[in-house]
Design a protein around this motif. Structure first.
Motif, PDB file in Angstrom:
ATOM      1  N   ARG A 406       0.926  -1.208   0.009  1.00 11.31           N
ATOM      2  CA  ARG A 406      -0.080   0.003  -0.074  1.00 11.31           C
ATOM      3  C   ARG A 406       0.931   1.210  -0.043  1.00 11.31           C
ATOM      4  NH1 ARG A 406      -3.049   0.063   5.804  1.00 11.31           N
ATOM      5  NH2 ARG A 406      -2.794  -2.295   5.829  1.00 11.31           N
ATOM      6  N   PHE A 429      -5.366   8.908   1.723  1.00 10.04           N
ATOM      7  CA  PHE A 429      -5.764   8.133   0.518  1.00 10.04           C
ATOM      8  C   PHE A 429      -4.661   6.849   0.607  1.00 10.04           C
ATOM      9  CE2 PHE A 429      -4.249   7.114  -3.726  1.00 10.04           C
ATOM     10  CZ  PHE A 429      -5.570   6.845  -4.462  1.00 10.04           C
ATOM     11  N   GLU A 430      -5.387   5.740   0.178  1.00  8.86           N
ATOM     12  CA  GLU A 430      -4.476   4.513   0.298  1.00  8.86           C
ATOM     13  C   GLU A 430      -4.611   3.779  -0.859  1.00  8.86           C
ATOM     14  OE1 GLU A 430      -4.241   2.619   4.591  1.00  8.86           O
ATOM     15  OE2 GLU A 430      -6.386   3.462   4.164  1.00  8.86           O
ATOM     16  N   HIS A 431      -3.615   3.664  -1.457  1.00 10.43           N
ATOM     17  CA  HIS A 431      -3.692   2.619  -2.905  1.00 10.43           C
ATOM     18  C   HIS A 431      -2.938   1.090  -2.538  1.00 10.43           C
ATOM     19  CE1 HIS A 431      -3.287   1.440  -6.964  1.00 10.43           C
ATOM     20  NE2 HIS A 431      -2.050   1.013  -6.965  1.00 10.43           N
ATOM     21  N   TYR A 432      -4.122   0.080  -2.551  1.00 10.53           N
ATOM     22  CA  TYR A 432      -3.645  -1.040  -2.311  1.00 10.53           C
ATOM     23  C   TYR A 432      -3.206  -1.861  -3.547  1.00 10.53           C
ATOM     24  CZ  TYR A 432      -5.454  -0.624   2.685  1.00 10.53           C
ATOM     25  OH  TYR A 432      -5.689  -0.187   3.667  1.00 10.53           O
ATOM     26  N   SER A 464      -5.762  -4.264  -8.050  1.00 10.01           N
ATOM     27  CA  SER A 464      -5.388  -3.016  -6.961  1.00 10.01           C
ATOM     28  C   SER A 464      -6.804  -2.353  -6.629  1.00 10.01           C
ATOM     29  CB  SER A 464      -4.520  -2.154  -7.684  1.00 10.01           C
ATOM     30  OG  SER A 464      -5.165  -1.637  -8.766  1.00 10.01           O
ATOM     31  N   TYR A 465      -6.812  -1.612  -5.389  1.00 14.88           N
ATOM     32  CA  TYR A 465      -7.858  -0.834  -5.237  1.00 14.88           C
ATOM     33  C   TYR A 465      -7.469   0.263  -4.288  1.00 14.88           C
ATOM     34  CZ  TYR A 465      -7.687  -3.594  -0.862  1.00 14.88           C
ATOM     35  OH  TYR A 465      -7.281  -3.987   0.364  1.00 14.88           O
ATOM     36  N   ASN A 466      -8.540   1.478  -4.215  1.00 10.44           N
ATOM     37  CA  ASN A 466      -8.105   2.523  -3.498  1.00 10.44           C
ATOM     38  C   ASN A 466      -9.193   2.670  -2.598  1.00 10.44           C
ATOM     39  OD1 ASN A 466      -6.280   3.300  -5.165  1.00 10.44           O
ATOM     40  ND2 ASN A 466      -7.903   3.906  -6.477  1.00 10.44           N
ATOM     41  N   MET A 468     -10.391   6.010  -0.016  1.00 13.18           N
ATOM     42  CA  MET A 468      -9.979   7.468   0.112  1.00 13.18           C
ATOM     43  C   MET A 468     -11.078   7.892   1.299  1.00 13.18           C
ATOM     44  SD  MET A 468     -10.396  10.734  -2.368  1.00 13.18           S
ATOM     45  CE  MET A 468     -11.960  10.670  -2.846  1.00 13.18           C
ATOM     46  N   SER A 494     -13.110   1.694  -3.780  1.00 12.45           N
ATOM     47  CA  SER A 494     -13.047   1.698  -5.301  1.00 12.45           C
ATOM     48  C   SER A 494     -13.731   0.331  -5.678  1.00 12.45           C
ATOM     49  CB  SER A 494     -11.890   1.862  -5.654  1.00 12.45           C
ATOM     50  OG  SER A 494     -11.022   0.861  -5.460  1.00 12.45           O
TER      51      SER A 494
END
Length: 791
Positions: A406, A429-432, A464-466, A468, A494
């Motif tokens: 992440r 905000f986190e991007h996995y 992947s997913y986000n 927020m 997301s």
């Protein structure tokens, strides 16, 4: 043993007590978090030792006598405060961060606050269901294994019935509902041998020697926290000594061997602190298994100092662990392995963050964090079919490889508008990126007719997913006695493209100087555990992820509290709560399953697909706390919780959750004895007694299991049986030596855990080798010990 004690106590006569210690720190405004200039800090009992904070809010008190000391802090226009029973030693300078709050009315008389600052949360927006804890408590309490997660199990509302893991069960919720934060950044489970989606583990990788005072929140938390429905661990790393280099070498049964260093960095007031540990609990035979666990971790916090463009710091934590369970070397009573299997477990995680703090004017600041985290684990299981027969065959039974990465960006703006109003807003905000693979023969058909279950790819996800999360909140000191917090938290997921708004509010009313009433309400959401979310279901021979569009689980918290100062340094607290949970994942046909029951074991369900978001549940209870803050050489803590945790699956039947212990009682106490010619060395005794209702479990269907050849639970009677009550008594002895030489300090302890050798149940499970149900117990009497040398 008698000779050993005589030798130890004999040392006191040869140790000089003439050395002194130092206290350093910073004084800040609690609302704006800006440094306060000109604050007077005085040593109680020796008013000639005092200091005034400089332009950065820093102060230094030198030549302080060894032992427990008290400070008073006063500043015009602010409420006076104090620091009580500070442990001053020769081995290390005390580093403090003290917050002061501006007087509501400038004409108020100056009154030094009594009690302890620990009675209030560090986060000024948290008015209910929050407990501040210190590093000293982590290392002080008996049975704690230097583990912050095990520390909070002593607090009201937190239960545990499993000595093998430090899972945090808050008010009947699954441990998967927890949020871990370090320095404001969400992080994966900071535990060794942790698996995807879990928030606990057998051994903590968090080094308490690097922690500053931190908060633990159990419900209705403020608007800045999200993607959690049970509790929040909001941890802070301390800064290193800005003036002198200091070192520590220690060895403990569970933390292992440790080396720590800290000191000044650069010419801008920067500092660093870093520590590395290597565990050796398996060598001592204290792991609760015949297998040898290996683990190691590194933690650090580097403050680059103040510059024209703000203050930068870098922090991080890294850990790895591995263990091999070889069936030929495993006892049949081992709780973690079986004799007809070989299992290989590996796990690792890392988190690093860059934090920037920018002052805006005299009342505001902007804090920004950019970070990255990785968590990965693998589990390979080989099973011997036809075990100990001429037809014995070794086949791969389970192969799991998970990796979660992440990238995190967060920003927070805080402004003290005036002495009565504080505003805070921000965005996370986190991007996995998830790479999860699992192949297994468990509960599979023999479609190829080879006599063995098929080896099926149950999970295969690379995507992947986000997430927020914007938020805004304010604190309003409506009157001198009444404080009101209100805010809103948003969350966007997301995968299912769902966006929710969550109102949060809290109210605190000081009826008089001794009695305070509080109320809190909050709506919280969290996704279904990731391992369940990405399960594969084979439709017409093709794998489909039929759980990905599940709704976020919704939780509504209601809390009513009463806080009373019983006497000087004594505090009492009562909280009543109700938690209503909706949109949990259940099966589309009538069954007892609910995602609210996940997290009760080391892994997650692998056969629950095509789920729908129609599950319900609730938690309700009452909690009592009576606490004597450390003073006059002793402390005491009594907490008890009575609660009920229920859920409904798609069959509409209300059932106990696996976390419905019903009650938890903790009683802790400790006493320090000053010894030596000048009474400045310390001998301490600490004890802890815990009892709790047993966890509910689903009984094994023995006939069906015998027919199938693997364990089948009686899901029609899910969680209808309860284990015997949990009970444990721990006693800890410690000695502290202040050396006659500068910067030398020694500490020894031995912690006798479960001294009555009480048998607590670990599990009841199906034994496929004997076609019977076996009970496996937790570890009995177990000594823990440690030594620390600071210089």
């Amino acid at each position: 043993m008698k000779r050993i004690f005589l030798i130890i106590f004999g040392l006191f006569g040869f140790i000089s007590e003439a050395q002194t210690g130092a206290v350093k720190g910073k004084i800040i405004d609690k609302q704006s978090e800006k440094p306060l200039v000109g604050v007077l800090v005085t040593l109680v009992g020796n008013e000639s030792i005092e200091a005034v904070t400089d332009n950065n809010g820093n102060f230094r008190l030198l030549n302080i006598p060894i032992g427990r000391q008290n400070l008073t802090i006063s500043f015009t226009g602010y409420e006076n405060t104090s620091v009580s029973d500070l442990d001053v030693t020769t081995g290390k300078d005390n580093l403090l961060t003290i917050s002061m709050i501006e007087k509501f009315n400038a004409l108020d008389e100056i009154v030094v606050t009594s009690g302890s600052s620990k009675a209030k949360a560090i986060n000024k927006m948290a008015l209910v269901s929050t407990k501040q804890f210190t590093t000293e408590e982590v290392n002080r309490y008996a049975g704690g294994r230097s583990d912050v997660a095990r520390l909070v199990s002593n607090f009201a509302g937190v239960s545990t019935g499993d000595d093998s893991r430090n899972d945090i069960v808050v008010r009947g919720n699954s441990p998967s509902g927890m949020l871990w934060r370090i320095e404001g950044m969400p992080v994966p489970s900071p535990n060794h041998f942790s698996t995807l989606g879990t928030t606990g583990g057998p051994i903590s990788a968090l080094n308490p020697n690097l922690l500053a005072n931190s908060d633990f929140l159990t419900s209705a938390f403020p608007a800045e926290y999200g993607n959690a429905i049970s509790g929040v661990f909001d941890l802070s790393f301390r800064k290193g000594n800005p003036d002198d280099y200091e070192y520590m070498i220690s060895a403990g049964a569970y933390p292992g061997v440790e080396f720590m260093a800290e000191g000044p960095l650069g010419k801008k007031g920067g500092s660093f602190v870093a520590a590395a540990r290597y565990g050796f609990v398996g060598v001592l035979g204290l792991a609760g298994t015949d297998a040898q666990p290996n683990y190691r971790d590194i933690s650090f916090n580097v403050d680059l100092g103040k510059s024209k463009i703000g203050n930068f710091s870098v922090f991080g934590i890294y850990g790895t662990s591995d263990i091999k369970f070889l069936g030929s070397k495993i006892d049949k009573e081992d709780p973690f392995a079986a004799q007809d299997e070989d299992a290989f477990v590996k796990s690792g995680f890392a988190s690093i963050g860059l934090k920037h703090n920018l002052e805006i004017g005299t009342r505001s600041y902007l804090k920004t964090i950019i970070g990255a985290s990785n968590a990965e684990n693998s589990y390979r299981n080989d099973r011997y079919y036809g075990f100990q027969t001429p037809n014995e065959t070794k086949l791969s039974f389970t192969d799991i490889k998970n990796s979660e990465n992440r990238i995190t960006f967060s920003t927070l703006f805080n402004s003290k508008i005036n002495k009565k109003t504080t505003f805070r807003a921000g965005l996370l905000f986190e991007h996995y990126t998830l790479d999860a693979k699992m192949a297994s023969r468990d509960r599979q058909q023999d479609s190829d007719g080879d006599g063995y279950p098929d080896f099926v790819q149950v999970v295969d996800n690379n995507g992947s997913y986000n997430i927020m999360q914007p938020f805004a909140q304010g604190q309003f000191r409506l009157t001198e006695k009444l404080t009101f917090n209100a805010g809103v938290h948003g969350q966007y997921f997301s995968i299912n493209k769902e966006f929710v708004l969550e109102p949060r509010t809290a109210l605190s009313y000081a009826v008089n100087p001794k009695n305070t009433i509080s109320f809190g309400f909050g709506i919280h959401h969290q996704s279904v555990p990731v391992p369940v979310l990405f399960l594969n279901e084979f439709v017409d021979g093709n794998p489909l992820q039929t759980n990905k569009n599940l709704d976020l689980v919704e939780s509504k918290h209601y809390v009513l509290g009463y806080d009373v100062r019983l006497a000087k340094k004594w505090r009492g607290k009562v909280e009543v709560y109700y938690q209503d949970i909706n949109k949990a994942a259940v099966q589309s046909f009538p069954s007892s399953y609910s995602s609210l029951t996940e997290g009760a074991d080391f892994g997650y369900s692998i056969d629950k697909t095509s789920l729908i978001s129609k599950g319900k549940g609730y938690n309700q209870g009452i909690e009592f706390t009576v606490e004597k803050f450390f003073s006059e050489g002793y402390y005491a803590l009594f907490t008890t919780s009575f609660f009920e945790s229920k859920y409904k699956g798609s069959d509409g039947i209300e059932r106990n959750s696996p976390f419905n212990n019903g009650y938890v009682v903790n009683l802790l106490g400790g006493k320090e004895f000053r010894i030596g010619r000048e009474k400045k060395n310390v001998f301490s005794i600490d004890t802890k007694f815990t009892t709790a209702g047993g966890r509910y479990y689903t009984p094994v269907d023995l006939a069906a299991s015998n027919d199938a050849g693997y364990e089948i639970r009686d899901d029609a009677n899910a969680f209808s049986k309860q284990y015997d009550p949990y009970l444990r008594l721990d006693i800890k002895f410690g000695i502290k030596f202040n050396s006659k030489k500068k910067k030398r300090f020694h500490q020894f302890y031995i912690d006798f855990q479960n001294v009555t050798n009480h048998t607590n149940i670990f599990t009841k499970e199906y034994n496929r080798l004997t076609n019977s149900i076996n009970q496996k117990d937790q570890i009995g009497f177990s000594p823990d010990f440690g030594y620390k040398f600071q210089f």
